[in-house]
Design an enzyme around this catalytic site. Structure first.
Site, short mmCIF file in Angstrom:
data_model
loop_
_atom_site.label_atom_id
_atom_site.label_comp_id
_atom_site.label_asym_id
_atom_site.label_seq_id
_atom_site.Cartn_x
_atom_site.Cartn_y
_atom_site.Cartn_z
N TRP A 298 1.52 41.56 -41.99
CA TRP A 298 1.91 42.07 -40.68
C TRP A 298 3.23 42.84 -40.70
O TRP A 298 3.57 43.49 -39.73
CB TRP A 298 2.02 40.91 -39.67
CG TRP A 298 2.79 39.73 -40.23
CD1 TRP A 298 2.24 38.59 -40.75
CD2 TRP A 298 4.22 39.60 -40.36
NE1 TRP A 298 3.25 37.76 -41.21
CE2 TRP A 298 4.47 38.35 -40.97
CE3 TRP A 298 5.30 40.41 -40.00
CZ2 TRP A 298 5.76 37.90 -41.24
CZ3 TRP A 298 6.59 39.97 -40.29
CH2 TRP A 298 6.80 38.72 -40.90
N ASN A 299 4.00 42.77 -41.79
CA ASN A 299 5.36 43.36 -41.71
C ASN A 299 5.36 44.88 -41.73
O ASN A 299 6.27 45.51 -41.20
CB ASN A 299 6.29 42.76 -42.76
CG ASN A 299 5.81 42.96 -44.17
OD1 ASN A 299 4.66 43.33 -44.40
ND2 ASN A 299 6.67 42.71 -45.13
N PRO B 63 -6.78 43.24 -41.99
CA PRO B 63 -5.35 43.20 -41.65
C PRO B 63 -4.93 41.79 -41.26
O PRO B 63 -5.77 40.91 -41.06
CB PRO B 63 -5.26 44.13 -40.44
CG PRO B 63 -6.60 44.02 -39.78
CD PRO B 63 -7.60 43.76 -40.89
N GLY C 203 1.20 40.14 -49.64
CA GLY C 203 1.46 38.95 -48.83
C GLY C 203 2.22 37.92 -49.63
O GLY C 203 2.91 38.26 -50.60
N SER C 204 2.07 36.68 -49.24
CA SER C 204 2.85 35.62 -49.87
C SER C 204 2.34 35.33 -51.28
O SER C 204 1.16 35.52 -51.59
CB SER C 204 2.76 34.35 -49.03
OG SER C 204 1.42 33.93 -48.94
N GLU D 28 0.85 42.43 -54.50
CA GLU D 28 2.26 42.67 -54.16
C GLU D 28 2.72 41.44 -53.40
O GLU D 28 2.36 41.24 -52.24
CB GLU D 28 2.39 43.90 -53.25
CG GLU D 28 1.83 45.17 -53.82
CD GLU D 28 2.60 45.71 -55.00
OE1 GLU D 28 3.68 45.16 -55.32
OE2 GLU D 28 2.12 46.66 -55.62
N LEU D 29 3.52 40.60 -54.04
CA LEU D 29 3.81 39.28 -53.48
C LEU D 29 5.27 39.15 -53.06
O LEU D 29 5.92 40.13 -52.80
CB LEU D 29 3.39 38.22 -54.50
CG LEU D 29 1.96 38.40 -55.04
CD1 LEU D 29 1.63 37.40 -56.13
CD2 LEU D 29 0.94 38.31 -53.91
N CYS E 168 9.48 42.32 -48.37
CA CYS E 168 9.51 41.62 -49.66
C CYS E 168 10.60 42.18 -50.57
O CYS E 168 10.94 41.57 -51.58
CB CYS E 168 8.16 41.70 -50.33
SG CYS E 168 7.46 43.34 -50.27
N GLU F 136 1.69 50.24 -56.79
CA GLU F 136 1.19 51.14 -55.76
C GLU F 136 2.11 52.35 -55.73
O GLU F 136 3.33 52.21 -55.84
CB GLU F 136 1.20 50.44 -54.39
CG GLU F 136 0.17 49.32 -54.33
CD GLU F 136 0.17 48.54 -53.01
OE1 GLU F 136 1.19 48.58 -52.29
OE2 GLU F 136 -0.85 47.90 -52.72
P1 ADP Z 1 2.55 35.69 -44.32
O1 ADP Z 1 2.99 34.30 -44.63
O2 ADP Z 1 3.60 36.69 -44.42
O3 ADP Z 1 1.72 35.81 -43.08
P2 ADP Z 1 0.20 35.57 -45.92
O4 ADP Z 1 0.15 35.68 -47.39
O5 ADP Z 1 -0.11 34.27 -45.30
O6 ADP Z 1 1.63 36.10 -45.52
O7 ADP Z 1 -0.74 36.65 -45.24
C1 ADP Z 1 -0.98 37.93 -45.75
C2 ADP Z 1 -2.44 38.28 -45.50
O8 ADP Z 1 -3.24 37.33 -46.20
C3 ADP Z 1 -2.88 38.22 -44.05
O9 ADP Z 1 -3.83 39.25 -43.83
C4 ADP Z 1 -3.54 36.86 -43.96
O10 ADP Z 1 -4.50 36.77 -42.92
C5 ADP Z 1 -4.20 36.80 -45.32
N1 ADP Z 1 -4.58 35.45 -45.76
C6 ADP Z 1 -3.92 34.29 -45.52
N2 ADP Z 1 -4.59 33.26 -46.07
C7 ADP Z 1 -5.70 33.78 -46.67
C8 ADP Z 1 -6.81 33.24 -47.39
N3 ADP Z 1 -6.91 31.93 -47.62
N4 ADP Z 1 -7.75 34.09 -47.85
C9 ADP Z 1 -7.66 35.41 -47.63
N5 ADP Z 1 -6.65 35.99 -46.95
C10 ADP Z 1 -5.68 35.19 -46.47
#
Ligand code: ADP
Length: 489
Positions: free
Chosen positions: A158-159, A183, A235-236, A257-258, A291, A467
């Site tokens: 979302w950022n 998304p 994401g995370s 990209e973590l 990040c 990327e």
């Molecule tokens: P944040 O903690 O910044 O929200 P996340 O890694 O949780 O970061 O989320 C990044 C993306 O990964 C979002 O689109 C979220 O919906 C998705 N996501 C979170 N959990 C899962 C999962 N178990 N499988 C697939 N996508 C996921």
């Protein structure tokens, strides 16, 4: 601009998912809120497992067409998408500010940044090529070709509601891949508008699919379906590891990209004003929710007092407020849990001996949303929680350290390795330290490292793959080798 009115304009703003060239709903839905005032913006359909399966099937059909489309035609359609995005910059930026919170002018900057990846990738489409190779057998010929990987699932955060999509989608499309994009649930509206514009740009049916819904239901289909050959994720680190495990079963390619824990190193010969300005620019972009945000500001002992004073003056001027207010420098955090997490990190640091120099508290009462004060603290230990974890909020934390070797050891003492910043005017230090830092990107006297022509990505637990630039497109290709025997007379 009346946001509510614009959100009701069905010509641009969508709340259904885009699959196989059509808009589809689902049995359930989820709410999207404005983090600046907690008002509901829209109710978005959750397409569920059935929608995810339909999207993978559509992408599989789309790939059959797209892979055979001339790269020049792919380029033309990408450039049309680019034009449409640029023409609708204000509306897209409005959506970003409404659902994510960053200031409107910064949201416009994100659209420009994200669009640049489409432009670069569109031109790169026609430059994906192989080589001829020397081979041992007399008269034989060998050559390589680069072909698209196949269906790619993209999962985005979302950022950067727009740029994290374009940074993956554009190079993948340029390479000839088809897409299923999911998304973040916090920011689907910007993403759905990008899908509407992709529809208008004229990608063949099934090439571009974008689905919204519960990640735990959609994710396994996006990663596990045999038709999917690659997973692109930002994401995370925790979710990245999970997706990598899911991808392992089908030996699927991953580009991840973590998280990061960026050191921002200020050496004693640095231009301290430029360094302080650099911290503010890199730290407070997106309210610290990036990040590559400086997480540990490491300053050489002998200039630390002077530097903290200069930073204090600058951070005191950073204003939090609604992203639509022209004088806001930072918006809210994404939700209240983020505020609680950041506040807990600061409180823990203070109880461990850190000093709050500026800010240090939530602003929900004054501002009515998920706001946290622009903050400067100093005096935490390198082993404290705030030093070891990704802050992801508007908190600059300063540490003091001794010589070059000591600083490098401290900077590298983390499982992460995304971005690092180094401020020095000594060319020897530039070489030694940029080579010694275990990070994918190093900004030397430069607080903003990313651009469409350069490789963005990390080492260690910050990810795999790059990327941007030619590397971004290459990620989405397979290298194939062809040997033809005996063509000599
Ligand atoms: P944040 O903690 O910044 O929200 P996340 O890694 O949780 O970061 O989320 C990044 C993306 O990964 C979002 O689109 C979220 O919906 C998705 N996501 C979170 N959990 C899962 C999962 N178990 N499988 C697939 N996508 C996921």
């Amino acid at each position: 601009m009346d946001l509510a009115e614009r959100l009701n304009d069905p010509a641009l703003f969508k709340t259904q998912s885009y699959v196989g060239g059509a808009w589809i709903g689902g049995d359930t839905s989820f709410a999207v809120d404005n983090p600046a005032n907690r008002q509901k913006l829209a109710e978005v359909a959750d397409v569920g497992e059935a929608g995810a399966k339909a999207a993978v099937a559509a992408a599989s059909d789309g790939f059959k067409v797209w892979r055979k489309t001339s790269p020049f035609e792919r380029s033309r359609i990408l450039l049309k998408w680019l034009d449409l995005i640029q023409d609708n910059t204000d509306d897209l930026a409005t959506l970003i500010t409404a659902e994510m919170g960053k200031p409107w002018r910064e949201a416009k900057g994100e659209i420009a940044y994200g669009a640049a990846f489409i432009e670069w990738s569109a031109h790169e489409a026609a430059r994906v090529h192989g080589e001829t190779l020397p081979v041992p057998a007399p008269g034989a010929r060998g050559w390589t070709i680069r072909q698209p990987v196949g269906v790619v699932s993209c999962i985005t955060p979302w950022n950067f509601p727009a740029a994290m999509i374009t940074r993956k989608a554009a190079p993948a499309l340029a390479a000839g891949c088809s897409l299923v994009i999911k998304p973040a649930p916090e920011t689907p509206l910007t993403a759905l508008t990008l899908a509407e514009l992709a529809d208008r740009a004229g990608f063949p049916r099934g090439v571009f699919n974008l689905i919204c819904g519960d990640a735990s239901k959609l994710g396994p289909i996006m990663t596990g379906s045999p038709e999917v050959r690659m997973i692109g994720f930002t994401g995370s680190t925790e979710v990245g590891k999970l997706l990598m495990r899911q991808a392992a079963d089908g030996i699927k390619r991953v580009a991840l990209e973590l998280g990061g824990n960026a050191p921002f190193i200020v050496m004693d010969d640095a231009d301290l004003d430029a360094a302080a300005a650099g911290v503010v620019q890199a730290k407070f972009r997106s309210g610290g929710q990036t990040c590559v945000s400086p997480n540990r500001i490491i300053v050489q002992d002998d200039v630390a007092d002077d530097f903290v004073e200069r930073l204090q003056a600058r951070i005191s001027e950073v204003k939090a407020g609604d992203g639509f207010a022209p004088d806001s420098d930072i918006g809210p955090l994404i939700h209240d849990e983020a505020v609680e997490r950041v506040d807990a990190l600061v409180k823990q640091a203070v109880s461990g001996g850190a000093r709050v120099v500026v800010g240090g508290q939530p602003l929900a009462d004054e501002l009515g949303g998920s706001f946290y004060a622009p903050t400067l603290i100093e005096g935490s230990g390198f082993d404290s929680e705030i030093a070891r974890s990704e802050i992801f909020g508007p908190v600059a934390s300063v540490y003091r350290a001794g010589d070059e070797k000591h600083i490098l050891d401290l900077a590298n003492d983390t499982p992460y390795g995304l971005a690092a910043y180094l401020y020095t005017r000594d060319i020897g230090r530039v070489h030694r330290m940029s080579e010694g830092l275990d990070y994918g990107m190093i900004g030397v006297n430069a607080p903003m490292v990313g651009s469409a022509s350069t490789p963005f990505g990390g080492m260690k637990e910050s990810g795999i793959g790059r990327e941007g630039g030619k590397w971004g497109v290459e990620e989405f290709t397979e290298l194939k080798y062809v040997l033809l025997s005996g063509v000599n007379s």
